[in-house]
Design a protein around this motif. Structure first.
Motif, PDB file in Angstrom:
ATOM      1  N   VAL A  78      26.817  41.697  -1.442  1.00 53.66           N
ATOM      2  CA  VAL A  78      26.811  40.500  -2.295  1.00 53.66           C
ATOM      3  C   VAL A  78      27.663  40.730  -3.545  1.00 53.66           C
ATOM      4  O   VAL A  78      28.458  39.867  -3.935  1.00 53.66           O
ATOM      5  CB  VAL A  78      25.355  40.135  -2.692  1.00 53.66           C
ATOM      6  CG1 VAL A  78      25.321  39.203  -3.885  1.00 53.66           C
ATOM      7  CG2 VAL A  78      24.637  39.495  -1.512  1.00 53.66           C
ATOM      8  N   ALA A 135      19.317  40.231  -4.200  1.00 51.49           N
ATOM      9  CA  ALA A 135      20.543  39.855  -3.484  1.00 51.49           C
ATOM     10  C   ALA A 135      20.512  38.377  -3.115  1.00 51.49           C
ATOM     11  O   ALA A 135      21.514  37.664  -3.264  1.00 51.49           O
ATOM     12  CB  ALA A 135      20.691  40.722  -2.230  1.00 51.49           C
ATOM     13  N   GLN A 136      19.339  37.913  -2.672  1.00 57.13           N
ATOM     14  CA  GLN A 136      19.227  36.498  -2.281  1.00 57.13           C
ATOM     15  C   GLN A 136      19.283  35.578  -3.492  1.00 57.13           C
ATOM     16  O   GLN A 136      19.793  34.465  -3.411  1.00 57.13           O
ATOM     17  CB  GLN A 136      17.943  36.275  -1.477  1.00 57.13           C
ATOM     18  CG  GLN A 136      18.034  36.855  -0.076  1.00 57.13           C
ATOM     19  CD  GLN A 136      16.822  36.520   0.765  1.00 57.13           C
ATOM     20  OE1 GLN A 136      15.849  37.255   0.805  1.00 57.13           O
ATOM     21  NE2 GLN A 136      16.877  35.399   1.441  1.00 57.13           N
ATOM     22  N   SER A 236      23.268  36.956   2.337  1.00 57.02           N
ATOM     23  CA  SER A 236      22.368  37.882   1.633  1.00 57.02           C
ATOM     24  C   SER A 236      21.023  38.040   2.326  1.00 57.02           C
ATOM     25  O   SER A 236      20.388  39.081   2.216  1.00 57.02           O
ATOM     26  CB  SER A 236      22.158  37.397   0.203  1.00 57.02           C
ATOM     27  OG  SER A 236      21.608  36.083   0.217  1.00 57.02           O
TER      28      SER A 236
END
Lengths: 334, 345
Positions: A78, A135-136, A236
């Motif tokens: 990411v 990350a998300q 992600s």
């Protein structure tokens, strides 16, 4: 070939005959396993696993482990993908940002496990979840459109090899030199065998594993960046899911003891090759999905059994009486 | 301060270590299972909603938060919630049915006014839906229907797969004379995946019976699909058609083909997926051999997550409040293609 050395070497690396047998079996079954394109494909796909499995193996040899590598891989992907797609970052800056993200995760893991003394299993299980969330949060939507500069990382050829394979070889080489030719290598084994004894011998029992956590985090993030470059996209939520299990499997199947203190990088490379060949071969043969899972599970059990037997076979080979050289009769004195 | 000897990185694997580790896994799983849903509202409504004004919170339980499409739908759901003056709570089920069940229990216990739930296993959620209804909670089933529900938001996964399969088969007949090789990237693990898979494969094989099926591999993400497709290509380098259960999978298949040397606009190749992911839609727009996606309408679905429970609160019946959001196959040149790309912002 020295016949007296071969059985001991085979006993030490029982995966060698397994990997060879699998390759032969898949070639016979499909007729397309031993093609340069397929073998190069396996090597490229396995490269990211090797890049993470090598430092992870050193960590396990020193008596620790890192389960957060799957999420660190996603965070690295990411970070690099975000810089490449949103800001047109150069290859160097993308890789640096990715490495920084991995080092940050490694530092948190290392601090909590090596300095504070918390369980690496619990700590890295926690960071596995937390880092995935990060990350998300950073990239809820897929990242695409990275540009040509970043594409080099996963798509270039270095000395005729795909760049991921070349990077994996460099990681193996550096880790091999550290492990075999430097005092740090001996310290890693020493800490893994007995932390107390290592401490009393003057070994830096916190610093060395801390550095290994940093290396593992950096390599996991780098692997994520490489895969992002190969794919030209990052999701992600799915990037690197289950990767930690693949890494741990390669390390353990490769003969590294989960209890620490023993294992070789060659064994880990064999473990990575074993998983790559198995995955590729089952797909080539066209084994149905769920039977693939059954076959993979059984193969892992067999490999684990061989890893269990290896030290015993090696000991057996060591104590086996060597064939005595028949004395050449001296010519009779005249 | 800990001593250098206090670390659990101790070398001897004994019974105690084993118990500690397995205990750790159990604790982590338990903690994960019992985690409360993320809340954007500080209050909980204990009374039964009799109009949309009584609904101050809607809980949206979506188990596949790792899928790219989730972020797109969530964006529109949040915007609609803000517009309507309600709070939107979201769960994090991690794609696990047991975690979903635990989160739903928490929501029901908390008596949120309305729950919109996408059941991972529809039969398993029936009892909780009944429990929610008996507690006076509005229950909207997302992605299908239950016996116990106030209303539903549906979009046929089987239909999306069928549209893609039929389009690919028509393309194969026109461009390959109906003869060539096809590989499917499927999902056999969850209900929606099985529905999509069945729709896609049945439609394709029925409409193009002379196409040789050379692969049927489990893959929902690009990474797995890349690896699996590479292996398929090693044996069948002349594969013409790759159909994916998700756009992520189809994207991985597309990358494998390009990596193997296939020109991005090869006239004899067709790749198609499902969901309408941004990266895939951009490839379609660019004119590559990634030719189609059975796309979800992000805005319509996001709006429905808020509008349907509010309609139920205003007294609408199941039939009146329920909505079916069509899945549309988008291809190069379609106006809808640009529309969906713009929805990603």
């Amino acid at each position: 070939m020295n016949a007296s050395v071969s059985p001991r070497r085979l006993a030490r690396y029982p995966l060698i005959p397994v990997v060879v047998a699998m390759a032969v079996g898949f070639e016979v079954a499909t007729g397309s396993f031993v093609g340069s394109q397929n073998l190069l494909g396996i090597a490229t796909d396995s490269a990211t696993l090797a890049i993470v499995a090598i430092p992870s193996a050193l960590l396990v040899i020193s008596g620790y482990l890192d389960l957060s590598v799957g999420s660190t891989y996603a965070l690295g992907a990411v970070a690099a993908g975000w810089l490449a797609s949103e800001h047109g970052g150069s290859l160097l800056t993308c890789v640096l940002l990715s490495l920084l993200a991995g080092l940050a995760v490694g530092a948190v893991n290392g601090f909590l496990c090596c300095v504070v003394g918390l369980s690496p299993f619990i700590v890295t299980l926690g960071t596995l979840t937390a880092v995935r969330g990060l990350a998300q949060q950073f990239a809820p939507l897929p990242l695409t459109g990275f540009g040509d500069s970043f594409a080099w990382l996963g798509g270039a050829k270095v000395a005729g090899l795909p760049s991921p394979v070349a990077i994996a070889l460099i990681v193996v080489l550096v880790a091999g030199v550290v492990l075999a030719l430097t005092p740090v290598g001996r310290h890693i084994y020493a800490i893994g065998v007995s932390r107390e004894a290592a401490y009393l011998s003057g070994v830096r029992v916190r610093t060395v594993p801390f550095a290994l956590f940093l290396a593992t985090g950096a390599c996991a993030a780098l692997a994520g960046a490489i895969k992002a470059s190969v794919l030209g996209a990052v999701q992600s939520g799915t990037a690197g899911t289950g990767f930690e299990l693949a890494v741990l499997t390669a390390v353990l199947v490769g003969g590294v003891a989960l209890t620490g203190g023993s294992g070789t990088l060659f064994g880990v490379v064999l473990g990575v090759a074993f998983l790559g060949i198995l995955q590729n071969g089952l797909t080539l043969v066209g084994v149905p999905t769920f039977w693939q899972q059954v076959a993979q599970g059984l193969a892992l059990v067999v490999a684990a059994g061989l890893a269990y037997l290896a030290p015993r076979l090696e000991a057996l080979a060591a104590v086996r009486p060597q064939p005595t050289r028949r004395a050449t009769p001296e010519p009779a004195a005249t | 301060m800990s001593t250098p000897f206090s670390s659990p990185g101790s070398r001897d694997v004994n019974r105690r270590t084993f118990l500690a580790w397995t205990g750790g896994i159990g604790a982590a799983v338990l903690a994960s299972a019992c985690s409360a849903p993320e809340s954007t509202s500080g209050s909980s409504n204990k009374k039964v909603a009799t109009s949309s004004k009584d609904v101050d919170t809607i809980a949206w339980d979506y188990p596949f938060t790792f899928l790219p499409v989730y972020a797109g739908v969530a964006r529109f759901a949040k915007e609609r919630a803000k517009e309507k003056g309600v709070s939107l709570e979201q769960t994090n089920d991690n794609g696990k049915p047991d975690v979903q069940a635990a989160n739903l229990d928490t929501l029901i216990g908390k008596k949120v006014p309305a729950i919109v739930s996408f059941p991972m296993v529809f039969e398993a959620i029936e009892a909780q839906a009944a429990k929610a209804l008996s507690a006076g909670i509005i229950w909207v089933t997302y992605g299908g229907t239950l016996k116990n529900q106030s209303a539903s938001i549906t979009f046929s996964f089987e239909e999306g797969g069928r549209q893609l399969g039929e389009d690919a088969a028509a393309w194969a007949k026109e461009n390959l004379g109906g003869k060539g090789k096809v590989a499917f990237l499927v999902d056999d693990t969850i209900q929606l995946g099985r529905e999509r898979t069945a729709g896609m494969i049945d439609a394709f094989t029925k409409a193009a019976p002379d196409m040789k099926v050379v692969g049927r591999e489990q893959a929902i993400d690009p990474d797995t699909a890349l690896t699996k497709t590479k292996a398929i290509l090693a044996k069948h380098p002349d594969v013409n058609v790759i159909l994916g259960i998700t756009d992520g999978a189809a994207f991985g298949g597309y990358k494998a083909l390009v990596e193997s040397g296939r020109a991005e606009d090869d006239a004899k190749t067709y790749v198609g997926g499902q969901d309408g992911d941004l990266g895939s839609l951009e490839l379609i727009k660019k004119g590559t051999f990634y030719r189609a996606s059975a796309a979800l309408q992000l805005r319509d679905i996001g709006n429905a997550v808020i509008d349907v429970p509010l309609a139920v609160a205003d007294g609408k019946s199941d039939a009146e409040a329920s909505t079916d959001v069509p899945i549309a196959l988008v291809k190069k040149g379609d106006a809808l293609l640009d529309e969906i790309i713009s929805q990603y912002g």
